[in-house]
Design an enzyme around this catalytic site. Structure first.
Site, PDB file in Angstrom:
ATOM      1  N   ASP A   1       0.818  -1.211   0.000  1.00  0.00           N
ATOM      2  CA  ASP A   1       0.000   0.000   0.000  1.00  0.00           C
ATOM      3  C   ASP A   1       0.855   1.266   0.000  1.00  0.00           C
ATOM      4  O   ASP A   1       0.453   2.291  -0.546  1.00  0.00           O
ATOM      5  CB  ASP A   1      -0.933   0.004   1.211  1.00  0.00           C
ATOM      6  CG  ASP A   1      -2.187  -0.836   0.968  1.00  0.00           C
ATOM      7  OD1 ASP A   1      -2.335  -1.358  -0.154  1.00  0.00           O
ATOM      8  OD2 ASP A   1      -3.010  -0.959   1.893  1.00  0.00           O
ATOM      9  N   GLY A   2       2.046   1.200   0.604  1.00  0.00           N
ATOM     10  CA  GLY A   2       2.933   2.363   0.595  1.00  0.00           C
ATOM     11  C   GLY A   2       3.340   2.746  -0.819  1.00  0.00           C
ATOM     12  O   GLY A   2       3.371   3.933  -1.172  1.00  0.00           O
TER      13      GLY A   2
ATOM     14  N   THR B   1      -9.553   1.524   5.550  1.00  0.00           N
ATOM     15  CA  THR B   1      -8.942   0.186   5.608  1.00  0.00           C
ATOM     16  C   THR B   1      -7.477   0.241   6.007  1.00  0.00           C
ATOM     17  O   THR B   1      -6.788  -0.777   6.012  1.00  0.00           O
ATOM     18  CB  THR B   1      -9.047  -0.520   4.233  1.00  0.00           C
ATOM     19  OG1 THR B   1      -8.309   0.228   3.267  1.00  0.00           O
ATOM     20  CG2 THR B   1     -10.495  -0.642   3.788  1.00  0.00           C
TER      21      THR B   1
ATOM     22  N   LEU C   1      -8.296   1.806  10.425  1.00  0.00           N
ATOM     23  CA  LEU C   1      -8.756   0.463  10.797  1.00  0.00           C
ATOM     24  C   LEU C   1      -7.913  -0.081  11.949  1.00  0.00           C
ATOM     25  O   LEU C   1      -8.445  -0.661  12.900  1.00  0.00           O
ATOM     26  CB  LEU C   1      -8.677  -0.468   9.590  1.00  0.00           C
ATOM     27  CG  LEU C   1      -9.162  -1.908   9.797  1.00  0.00           C
ATOM     28  CD1 LEU C   1     -10.651  -1.946  10.102  1.00  0.00           C
ATOM     29  CD2 LEU C   1      -8.864  -2.760   8.558  1.00  0.00           C
ATOM     30  N   SER C   2      -6.600   0.122  11.887  1.00  0.00           N
ATOM     31  CA  SER C   2      -5.714  -0.342  12.957  1.00  0.00           C
ATOM     32  C   SER C   2      -6.017   0.354  14.275  1.00  0.00           C
ATOM     33  O   SER C   2      -5.808  -0.211  15.353  1.00  0.00           O
ATOM     34  CB  SER C   2      -4.251  -0.093  12.576  1.00  0.00           C
ATOM     35  OG  SER C   2      -3.900  -0.795  11.406  1.00  0.00           O
TER      36      SER C   2
END
Length: 283
Positions: A63-64, A175, A179-180
């Site tokens: 994702d990064g 997400t 989310l975390s």
């Protein structure tokens, strides 16, 4: 429904990922057999390479890497296809082991495109604005353990959050970090923003979903010494007492490609390991 056939792409695989060499070899063969012209580049060369009239951007990484690609091509309208060479990768819709049979279908026109809204953050009295696909975050500055952030939504005072940080996330960003931190999953089609405190110091301070048209204003309590501002995890500035940060939805969108028939809910089920079979109607 078939989309336009892909004829020219920019390819960027993140350096240092194990197995990148094998993925690159397979990808080159797939591109050759599909008759797709490819311009290969690094993360630093994405912005220049994407300005050459291409049909799509193929990004390999996590994702990064996808966030970097989104920042580099923001406003171009070029759809981005993510190949997951990382771990969870909510923004990447194709697994590395799937490219042999998924990519030929995508290049032939069997794909969908999901428009994703962007956040725009601007300090009061400043002409500069920062954009983010996932979230804008406020975090304690060096020497501080927490932040006290006063929040207004649509001009109405909501609360003063005492926390290790505060996130304003887009539906796409729901997400990710949000989310975390205990925030909810939000469909990318929802016209919403998510306020998520990071380790709030009061149990009653919970994540809040607000309408994107309302806008969010953040200001530090007078006793706070200052806070760090990040856009998609990248440090962009500081928020000082007496200043107001306004977060709204930007006009440009980022367009994410995915295989035909695979949408947000199927991807969430796959990434989070939820049970249930589509063959049984989800029962």
């Amino acid at each position: 429904m078939a989309s336009r056939r892909i004829r020219k792409v920019v390819v960027c695989l993140r350096k240092g990922r194990p197995g990148n060499g094998g993925v690159a070899m397979v990808l080159k063969e797939i591109l050759r057999e599909a008759g797709v012209k490819a311009v290969w580049t690094t993360e630093n060369g994405l912005k220049r390479a994407a300005g050459r009239g291409v049909d799509a951007l193929v990004v390999g990484g996590g994702d990064g890497t996808m966030l970097h690609a989104a920042q580099a091509t923001m406003g171009s309208g070029i759809p981005i296809l993510g190949i997951n060479l990382g771990s969870l990768g909510f923004l990447t819709s194709v697994k590395a082991e799937e490219i042999g049979y998924v990519l030929p279908k995508i290049f032939s026109g069997q794909y969908g495109v999901s428009p994703r809204s962007l956040l725009s953050a601007k300090l009061q009295g400043s002409s500069r604005a920062w954009c983010a696909l996932n979230e804008i975050s406020v975090a304690p500055a060096a020497g501080s353990l927490m932040v006290r952030v006063r929040v207004k939504v649509g001009g109405e005072f909501l609360s003063e959050y005492h926390a290790d940080g505060l996130l304003v996330a887009s539906p796409t960003g729901s997400t990710a970090y949000s989310l975390s931190a205990g925030g909810p999953l939000v469909s990318p089609r929802a016209k919403a923003l998510v306020l998520t405190p990071v380790c709030a110091h009061a149990m009653a301070q919970r994540p809040v979903v607000v309408g994107e048209q309302e806008g969010v204003e953040l200001a530090l309590a007078p006793s706070d010494k200052g806070a760090l501002l990040r856009a998609d995890g990248v440090l962009v500035g500081r928020l000082l007492p007496g200043k107001v940060l306004r977060v709204t939805v930007a006009k440009p969108v980022v367009r994410l490609m995915h295989p035909a028939g695979v949408g947000f809910y199927g991807l969430a089920r796959q990434k989070l390991g939820w049970s249930g079979s589509t063959a049984r109607g989800g029962r």
